[in-house]
Design an enzyme around this catalytic site. Structure first.
Site, mmCIF file in Angstrom:
data_model
loop_
_atom_site.group_PDB
_atom_site.id
_atom_site.type_symbol
_atom_site.label_atom_id
_atom_site.label_comp_id
_atom_site.label_asym_id
_atom_site.label_seq_id
_atom_site.Cartn_x
_atom_site.Cartn_y
_atom_site.Cartn_z
ATOM 1 N N ASP A 1 0.902 -1.165 -0.126
ATOM 2 C CA ASP A 1 -0.029 0.023 -0.131
ATOM 3 C C ASP A 1 0.846 1.180 -0.050
ATOM 4 O O ASP A 1 0.491 2.154 0.820
ATOM 5 C CB ASP A 1 -1.022 -0.028 1.045
ATOM 6 C CG ASP A 1 -2.008 -1.197 1.129
ATOM 7 O OD1 ASP A 1 -1.851 -1.908 0.313
ATOM 8 O OD2 ASP A 1 -2.869 -1.160 2.008
ATOM 9 N N ASP B 1 -4.857 -0.627 -1.848
ATOM 10 C CA ASP B 1 -6.190 -0.501 -1.469
ATOM 11 C C ASP B 1 -7.029 0.071 -2.647
ATOM 12 O O ASP B 1 -6.329 0.905 -3.457
ATOM 13 C CB ASP B 1 -6.271 0.665 -0.452
ATOM 14 C CG ASP B 1 -6.321 -0.050 0.952
ATOM 15 O OD1 ASP B 1 -5.954 -1.443 1.216
ATOM 16 O OD2 ASP B 1 -6.532 0.707 1.938
ATOM 17 N N HIS C 1 -10.823 0.847 -3.228
ATOM 18 C CA HIS C 1 -12.072 0.932 -2.575
ATOM 19 C C HIS C 1 -13.219 1.463 -3.283
ATOM 20 O O HIS C 1 -12.992 2.462 -4.300
ATOM 21 C CB HIS C 1 -11.972 1.822 -1.152
ATOM 22 C CG HIS C 1 -11.076 1.260 -0.411
ATOM 23 N ND1 HIS C 1 -10.873 -0.114 0.148
ATOM 24 C CD2 HIS C 1 -10.295 1.761 0.458
ATOM 25 C CE1 HIS C 1 -10.148 -0.404 1.090
ATOM 26 N NE2 HIS C 1 -9.835 1.153 1.454
ATOM 27 N N HIS D 1 -10.483 7.530 1.283
ATOM 28 C CA HIS D 1 -9.102 7.179 0.559
ATOM 29 C C HIS D 1 -9.113 6.213 -0.293
ATOM 30 O O HIS D 1 -9.752 5.293 -0.394
ATOM 31 C CB HIS D 1 -8.170 6.811 1.969
ATOM 32 C CG HIS D 1 -8.501 5.547 2.462
ATOM 33 N ND1 HIS D 1 -9.343 5.338 3.483
ATOM 34 C CD2 HIS D 1 -7.643 4.400 2.494
ATOM 35 C CE1 HIS D 1 -9.361 4.089 3.754
ATOM 36 N NE2 HIS D 1 -8.513 3.207 3.042
ATOM 37 N N LYS E 1 -7.280 -4.955 -3.072
ATOM 38 C CA LYS E 1 -7.744 -5.335 -1.832
ATOM 39 C C LYS E 1 -8.993 -4.448 -1.397
ATOM 40 O O LYS E 1 -8.970 -3.220 -1.676
ATOM 41 C CB LYS E 1 -6.963 -5.763 -0.825
ATOM 42 C CG LYS E 1 -6.168 -4.725 -0.384
ATOM 43 C CD LYS E 1 -5.045 -5.152 0.833
ATOM 44 C CE LYS E 1 -4.094 -4.005 1.229
ATOM 45 N NZ LYS E 1 -4.873 -3.258 2.249
ATOM 46 N N CYS F 1 -2.184 -2.490 7.709
ATOM 47 C CA CYS F 1 -1.953 -3.522 6.356
ATOM 48 C C CYS F 1 -0.813 -4.284 6.578
ATOM 49 O O CYS F 1 -0.802 -5.444 6.185
ATOM 50 C CB CYS F 1 -2.255 -2.597 5.197
ATOM 51 S SG CYS F 1 -3.908 -1.960 4.974
#
Length: 200
Positions: A21, A63, A65, A82, A107, A146
């Site tokens: 990340d 990430d 999202h 974020h 993810k 993470c």
């Protein structure tokens, strides 16, 4: 030279590097900036160069999202908006020298399911086993979230986990969270190293 008494590690077939990340939103100016998060980039670039020179796999988690992700405060989660999929904030840091063939693992892609670990809801384990990977070197952001969950899931899955202590930084919502997370990863079996302990 390694610190006196410290065991040196040598890269070998069966090793892979996981960069966790290192995305714009977690860096200075980002919506969820990790204090001193930019400091992991030069450290990780050294490890990236070593893995590339040895012809070993590199994985980068991300990430990714949806706009209505459950981790966002507006939807009852703990974090500001974020790493929305496709946004500049979700992109890997431009200064991070990922090789062209790095495997990208995304993810947290489902609205109602959070995922701190690179193993959570992804095909990371399947990929690693297909490459006969046994030992994972892990660095990135953030130590207490993470990175920690990725390391712990890797240990639970039977991998040897190597924590790159010079290539992680913590959110530290509570002062000392990052240090406590490192100690817990080590207690569970992660091997802590710094660059000078790697024989390259």
């Amino acid at each position: 030279m390694s610190p006196q008494g410290a065991q040196q590690l040598t890269l070998s077939p069966g090793d892979a590097l996981i960069v966790v990340d290192v995305q714009n939103d977690f860096l200075p100016g980002g919506s969820l900036a990790v204090p001193h998060g930019e400091e992991v980039i030069p450290a990780l670039n050294r490890y990236l160069d070593a893995f590339v020179r040895c012809g070993l796999p590199v994985v980068a988690t991300q990430d990714w999202h949806p706009p209505d992700h459950c981790s966002f405060r507006v939807y009852g989660g703990p974090w500001p908006l974020h790493c929305v999929a496709g946004s500049d904030g979700a992109a890997h840091a431009p200064a991070l020298e990922l090789p062209a063939d790095a495997v990208i693992i995304r993810k947290g892609t489902q609205s109602k399911q959070d995922a701190y670990s690179g193993f959570d809801g992804t095909d990371l384990d399947l990929y690693l086993r297909s490459q006969k990977i046994r030992r994972l070197f892990v660095g990135g952001l953030a130590t207490d979230y993470c990175v920690r969950y990725t390391v712990e899931d890797g240990l639970n899955a039977g991998y040897v986990m190597v924590l790159l202590r010079d290539a992680v930084r913590a959110v530290d919502v509570r002062p000392g969270d990052g240090e406590r997370a490192e100690m817990e990863m080590i207690r569970r079996g992660a091997v802590p190293i710094r660059w000078e302990m790697l024989a390259v």
